[in-house]
Design a protein around this motif. Structure first.
Motif, PDB file in Angstrom:
ATOM      1  N   TYR A  70      -6.859  -6.128  -1.404  1.00 51.70           N
ATOM      2  CA  TYR A  70      -5.390  -5.951  -2.566  1.00 51.70           C
ATOM      3  C   TYR A  70      -6.012  -6.454  -3.838  1.00 51.70           C
ATOM      4  CZ  TYR A  70      -2.336  -7.010   1.609  1.00 51.70           C
ATOM      5  OH  TYR A  70      -1.933  -6.237   2.959  1.00 51.70           O
ATOM      6  N   LYS A 121       1.031   3.912  -2.803  1.00 50.92           N
ATOM      7  CA  LYS A 121       0.898   5.452  -3.016  1.00 50.92           C
ATOM      8  C   LYS A 121       1.956   6.849  -3.507  1.00 50.92           C
ATOM      9  CE  LYS A 121      -0.846   8.790   0.014  1.00 50.92           C
ATOM     10  NZ  LYS A 121      -0.934   8.780   1.552  1.00 50.92           N
ATOM     11  N   SER A 148       1.065  -1.115   0.210  1.00 47.20           N
ATOM     12  CA  SER A 148       0.149  -0.033  -0.213  1.00 47.20           C
ATOM     13  C   SER A 148       0.380   1.391  -0.190  1.00 47.20           C
ATOM     14  CB  SER A 148      -0.989  -0.020   1.139  1.00 47.20           C
ATOM     15  OG  SER A 148      -0.191  -0.002   2.411  1.00 47.20           O
ATOM     16  N   TRP A 196      -6.654   0.118  -1.668  1.00 46.40           N
ATOM     17  CA  TRP A 196      -5.340  -0.683  -1.950  1.00 46.40           C
ATOM     18  C   TRP A 196      -4.009   0.534  -1.070  1.00 46.40           C
ATOM     19  CZ3 TRP A 196      -6.179  -1.169  -7.911  1.00 46.40           C
ATOM     20  CH2 TRP A 196      -6.621  -1.920  -7.973  1.00 46.40           C
ATOM     21  N   GLU A 197      -4.650   1.168  -1.381  1.00 45.18           N
ATOM     22  CA  GLU A 197      -3.354   2.388  -0.952  1.00 45.18           C
ATOM     23  C   GLU A 197      -3.417   2.497   1.106  1.00 45.18           C
ATOM     24  OE1 GLU A 197      -3.224   6.392  -2.789  1.00 45.18           O
ATOM     25  OE2 GLU A 197      -2.436   5.718  -4.073  1.00 45.18           O
ATOM     26  N   THR A 198      -5.551   2.569   1.633  1.00 49.42           N
ATOM     27  CA  THR A 198      -4.543   2.092   2.805  1.00 49.42           C
ATOM     28  C   THR A 198      -4.330   0.402   3.397  1.00 49.42           C
ATOM     29  OG1 THR A 198      -7.172   1.807   2.441  1.00 49.42           O
ATOM     30  CG2 THR A 198      -6.642   3.840   2.949  1.00 49.42           C
ATOM     31  N   GLY A 199      -4.338  -0.670   2.593  1.00 49.77           N
ATOM     32  CA  GLY A 199      -4.519  -1.796   3.319  1.00 49.77           C
ATOM     33  C   GLY A 199      -5.733  -2.269   3.393  1.00 49.77           C
TER      34      GLY A 199
END
Length: 150
Positions: free
Chosen positions: A41, A8, A4, A35-38
């Motif tokens: 996926y 970013k 993530s 995806w960027e915050t986890g």
């Protein structure tokens, strides 16, 4: 740096918004955000697209994130599993069909006085083929379960 953070970072290097990145890889902006915050996926196809888009290797995207690596491995197992499972399940069902057919023929001959014969085929084939097919299909399906669904 996990996936993530890496995603970013690479997006910001290109000075793209989440919406712009999403448009380039044909997903929603919300997917990129997750995806960027986890929280989620991407699948392997998207990972390949991201790798190409950012000019980095898939290894660089995956190796730092153990959870994503496990997800990709599990996804690949799931892709292979249904094809073989379908084959072994079909073999098993063919055996069941042949066994049920044989029982119906024998019952019909006994109760209704019909004279349906299973001539032309060796007795070994008539008597044991359904059982052999059922055993092969069952064992194959069970082996796949053990191999792919750990």
């Amino acid at each position: 740096m996990n996936f993530s953070e890496r995603l970013k970072s690479e997006r910001e290097k290109k000075r793209w918004s989440q919406a712009e990145l999403a448009e380039k890889i044909h997903v929603s902006r919300q997917s990129v955000s997750k995806w960027e915050t986890g929280k989620n996926y991407p699948n392997i196809e998207v990972i390949i697209d991201l790798s190409d888009l950012f000019g980095i290797t898939i290894d660089e995207l995956l190796r730092s994130d153990r959870v994503l690596t496990e997800k990709v491995i599990q996804d690949s197992k799931q892709l292979a599993y249904p094809k073989w499972k379908l084959l072994f399940d079909s073999v098993f069902l063919l055996g069941v069909f042949l066994l049920v057919s044989k029982i119906i023929i024998i019952g019909s001959n006994y109760f209704f006085g019909t004279n349906i014969l299973l001539e032309g085929l060796p007795n070994v084939v008539v008597n044991f083929a359904p059982l052999v097919l059922m055993v092969i299909g069952g064992i194959g399906s069970d082996q796949l379960k053990d191999k792919y669904l750990e």
